[in-house]
Design an enzyme around this catalytic site. Structure first.
Site, PDB file in Angstrom:
ATOM      1  N   GLY A  98       4.738   2.018 -10.810  1.00  0.00           N
ATOM      2  CA  GLY A  98       3.860   3.185 -10.806  1.00  0.00           C
ATOM      3  C   GLY A  98       3.818   3.917 -12.129  1.00  0.00           C
ATOM      4  N   GLU A 131      11.529  -6.202  -8.951  1.00  0.00           N
ATOM      5  CA  GLU A 131      10.758  -5.015  -9.330  1.00  0.00           C
ATOM      6  C   GLU A 131      11.623  -4.080 -10.169  1.00  0.00           C
ATOM      7  OE1 GLU A 131       7.205  -4.483  -6.405  1.00  0.00           O
ATOM      8  OE2 GLU A 131       8.871  -3.217  -5.779  1.00  0.00           O
ATOM      9  N   TRP A 184       0.803  -1.229   0.000  1.00  0.00           N
ATOM     10  CA  TRP A 184       0.000   0.000   0.000  1.00  0.00           C
ATOM     11  C   TRP A 184       0.831   1.272   0.000  1.00  0.00           C
ATOM     12  CZ3 TRP A 184      -4.571  -0.991   3.972  1.00  0.00           C
ATOM     13  CH2 TRP A 184      -5.520  -1.823   3.354  1.00  0.00           C
ATOM     14  N   GLY A 195       1.444  -2.705  -6.228  1.00  0.00           N
ATOM     15  CA  GLY A 195       1.290  -1.398  -5.589  1.00  0.00           C
ATOM     16  C   GLY A 195      -0.092  -0.827  -5.843  1.00  0.00           C
TER      17      GLY A 195
HETATM   18  P1  13P Z   1       2.878  -0.468  -8.857  1.00  0.00           P
HETATM   19  O1  13P Z   1       2.118  -1.757  -8.883  1.00  0.00           O
HETATM   20  O2  13P Z   1       2.051   0.703  -8.423  1.00  0.00           O
HETATM   21  O3  13P Z   1       3.660  -0.240 -10.101  1.00  0.00           O
HETATM   22  O4  13P Z   1       3.979  -0.630  -7.675  1.00  0.00           O
HETATM   23  C1  13P Z   1       4.783  -1.749  -7.649  1.00  0.00           C
HETATM   24  C2  13P Z   1       5.522  -1.778  -6.378  1.00  0.00           C
HETATM   25  O5  13P Z   1       6.409  -0.972  -6.138  1.00  0.00           O
HETATM   26  C3  13P Z   1       5.141  -2.779  -5.379  1.00  0.00           C
HETATM   27  O6  13P Z   1       6.059  -2.846  -4.337  1.00  0.00           O
END
Ligand code: 13P
Length: 244
Positions: free
Chosen positions: A168, A162, A5, A229
């Site tokens: 994001g 990641e 989150w 995320g």
């Molecule tokens: P998003 O799914 O918003 O791209 O974020 C990924 C993330 O950093 C999960 O730890």
């Protein structure tokens, strides 16, 4: 399937989320489901998920058990409130809060010592991928962090790949790109911890995972789950990811 989150939601919003989310995943037994919430939301999250299969985690921990470290939270504190997981070494902490491979290792060991499952994050920046340095960056992060664990410690952790450029941004790695990186990471695991341990460790993919792209990613045998995320903030979309 783990939700991160980040710095979103109040305790009241946490309660509302789980009221909607738990019925949507009540029949899902194919995946372990985790939400990593801000510290102030952990009590609400753990209260709301009692008796359900959903586990709760923190997003960071200090390596000391306690001490004069203003603003920090320790492993025993996360354990005491009822957490089972904790994210370690997220790229946002590496980029904005001075996290290094060395501190990642210290936090990972601290989590394991108290019986928390660390979800240790690695991943390359855009410039590193464009310079064809992805595998080299992953190896350096692995050697400096996860590679320092004992075989027993390694068997109790989860890795998250990641790519920073996919976080994001809505730019998800293709399933093949993610699988290539997972293979490289698993290769490092095998070199350090042996074949059996490297096959057993779970490697999650994170970076713009959404209900509409999760299926392609999870079709890759190399990809064992997701660290989600933005799409974990809304009950319907995270349930869509969990129930792919
Ligand atoms: P998003 O799914 O918003 O791209 O974020 C990924 C993330 O950093 C999960 O730890």
């Amino acid at each position: 399937m783990a939700g991160n989150w980040k710095m979103f939601k109040s305790p009241a919003e946490t309660t509302t989320f789980f009221e909607k989310f738990l019925p949507l995943v009540a029949a899902s037994h194919h995946a372990e489901v985790v939400i990593c919430a801000p510290f102030i939301d952990l009590a609400a999250a753990i209260g709301a998920t009692q008796g359900s299969a959903v586990a709760i985690g923190g997003q960071n921990l200090h390596w000391a058990k306690e001490g004069a470290f203003t603003g920090e939270i320790s492993g025993p504190m996360l354990k005491a409130i009822g957490c089972q997981y904790v994210i370690v070494g997220h790229s946002e902490r590496r980029q904005f809060f001075g996290e290094t491979d060395e501190t990642v290792l210290k936090r990972t060991v601290a989590a394991l010592e108290v019986g928390l499952t660390p979800i240790v994050c690695v991943g390359e920046m855009l410039a590193e991928r464009e310079a064809n340095r992805t595998n080299e960056v992953l190896k350096t992060q692995f050697d400096g962090g996860i590679g320092g664990l004992t075989p027993d410690q390694f068997s109790r952790m989860v890795i998250a790949y990641e790519p920073v450029w996919a976080i994001g941004t809505g730019k998800v790695a293709t399933p093949e790109m993610a699988a290539d990186a997972h293979r490289a990471l698993r290769g490092s695991c095998e070199a350090r911890f042996g074949r059996e341990a490297s096959q057993a460790v779970r490697i999650l993919y994170g970076g713009s995972v959404k209900p509409d792209n999760v299926q392609g990613l999870m079709a890759q045998p190399e990809i064992d789950g997701g660290l989600v995320g933005g799409a974990s903030l809304e009950a319907g979309s995270f349930a869509g990811v969990v129930n792919f």
